[in-house]
Scaffold this motif. Sequence first.
Motif, PDB file in Angstrom:
ATOM      1  N   ARG A  63      -4.842   7.719  -1.987  1.00  0.00           N
ATOM      2  CA  ARG A  63      -4.669   6.247  -1.906  1.00  0.00           C
ATOM      3  C   ARG A  63      -3.987   5.833  -3.315  1.00  0.00           C
ATOM      4  O   ARG A  63      -4.877   5.566  -4.298  1.00  0.00           O
ATOM      5  N   SER A 107       0.713  -1.037   0.102  1.00  0.00           N
ATOM      6  CA  SER A 107      -0.183  -0.129  -0.085  1.00  0.00           C
ATOM      7  C   SER A 107       0.954   1.061   0.064  1.00  0.00           C
ATOM      8  O   SER A 107       1.625   1.331   0.469  1.00  0.00           O
ATOM      9  N   GLN A 109      -3.195  -0.034  -3.057  1.00  0.00           N
ATOM     10  CA  GLN A 109      -4.014  -0.599  -1.802  1.00  0.00           C
ATOM     11  C   GLN A 109      -3.991  -2.087  -1.626  1.00  0.00           C
ATOM     12  O   GLN A 109      -4.511  -2.891  -2.814  1.00  0.00           O
TER      13      GLN A 109
END
Length: 552
Positions: free
Chosen positions: A301, A290, A304
């Motif tokens: 993000r 991640s 992930q």
Amino acid sequence: MSVLEIEDLGVTFSTETGDVPAVRDVSLHVRPGETLALVGESGSGKSTVALAAMGLLPGNARVSGRISVDGTPIVGADDRELSGLRGRTVSMVFQEPATALDPLTRVGAQIAEVVRNHRQVSRAEAARAAVDLLRRVGIPEPEHRASAFPFQLSGGQRQRVVIAMAIANSPGLLIADEPTTALDVTVQAEILDLLRALAADSGTGVLLVTHNMGVVADFADRVAVMLEGEVVETGTVEDVLLRPSHEYTRRLLAAVPRLAVDEPRGAGTAGEDPQEPEGSTSVVELRDVSVHFGRGRRTVRALQNVSLSVRPGETVGLVGESGSGKSTAARVALGLLRPDSGSVALFGNDLGRTRGRARRSLLSGVGVVLQDPVASLDARMSVTECVAEPLRVHRRGMTAVQRRERVAEVLELVRLPRGLAGRGPRELSGGQRQRVSLARALVLEPRLLVADEPTSALDVSVQRTVLEVIAELQGELGFACLFVSHDLAVVQEFAQRVVVMRAGSVEEEGPTMTTLLRPETEYTRRLIAAVPVPDPVLQRRRRVSLGLEASA
């Protein structure tokens, strides 16, 4: 009546070494609502013709023949006349929106400026027109986006802003120079749909300059093929792409990678997956990785819980839309990014726990080829110096003579003549520069090659040559390859396995032919459906089957 008429156009550039003819005896026309595609290899004269139609050729260009836009002569017109035409009668959409937009000015203000240049309206009216244009080209929340700077928008949104500027004053002719080259397939499909709708709704004629034959099949009505400054073939898109009469056109089409998803399942080896490469230990492996950028509310993000691996001698294609995390995953594999969580194993060693000289030694087993060789090669160095640089860093025991011998060996491997060794990168063609980048990546005999969009900016024949060189060298040297690309047809030809990424996660993975012929997820199916194929009849059927247009 045609919106663009070109008759017997000739363009010659005066240089320090003499006159260079770029275009000879070119005659073309574009009718209202029609799209004419201008295709050919780099250096064929396509962009010179497009710039001549806009009156944008540099001062060292001598122009002969006749060009008229909506009945107005271009050759011989003064700057005042041309300024009145540009943006009102004829507009241009360039390949790279980042260079066409002012990074310090909000996009709404840039569009409003184009409106006010050709219309007697107030600033408030121009600002409202800019918002309407953003809405027309499909920008979400146009009132909000009008106040954004270009860097705050995605690549596809920036290209839409450029199109909004181009159509702001309803021009009769739109010249699009490689408008989708740097875009992923889904954004490319959206941009083409937008241009198609504009041509249909307003009767705008389009001159499309491109090397993407799938785009030509999907979008063009007629095609003109250029070779060394001359038009060697013209005709309807069906005639040129399906029944080419010139040998050069046939060679150009033969070099186009073709997605096998639309071919019969029993044809050739389509649907058959190659045997897995030998060796159970992965060359590189990401486990539950991640990566996040920013802090607090601004945290983005990027990856992930991503897991992927590449085995010895194997090529893995990493595909997905822009922003899906492809390049971030590649940077993690290269040790350029430390993951927030998860681990990276390179040649069986935990990269996160390796430091100093041991880490440098480990990373010397990885070669990198990037999308833009101009940015990755030092313009002040010769070809020999560029290729030898990794040897100076990682093989300090080698003498100058040994380095020159090794460089000569690698340049021969990538099919570059020895006569180019003393030249600078800017003295080479795009395909030659990319092969210099490949030679530099292979000079240390890496066990892993990471190729991030290595052919997206190249025309089809040069792309074919570069890919053949990589494939041949992989067979000879046995390195593994992580191949990052948005071109699914290239990935299908080149990779044994494919990993499909979406929004920072792995959406689907498996053997290439299985995954692309029989995708398991709706996202992968949409990704494949967005790829235009270089067959206008087949592409038209695909558009109908996908509900993109009514069946004729």
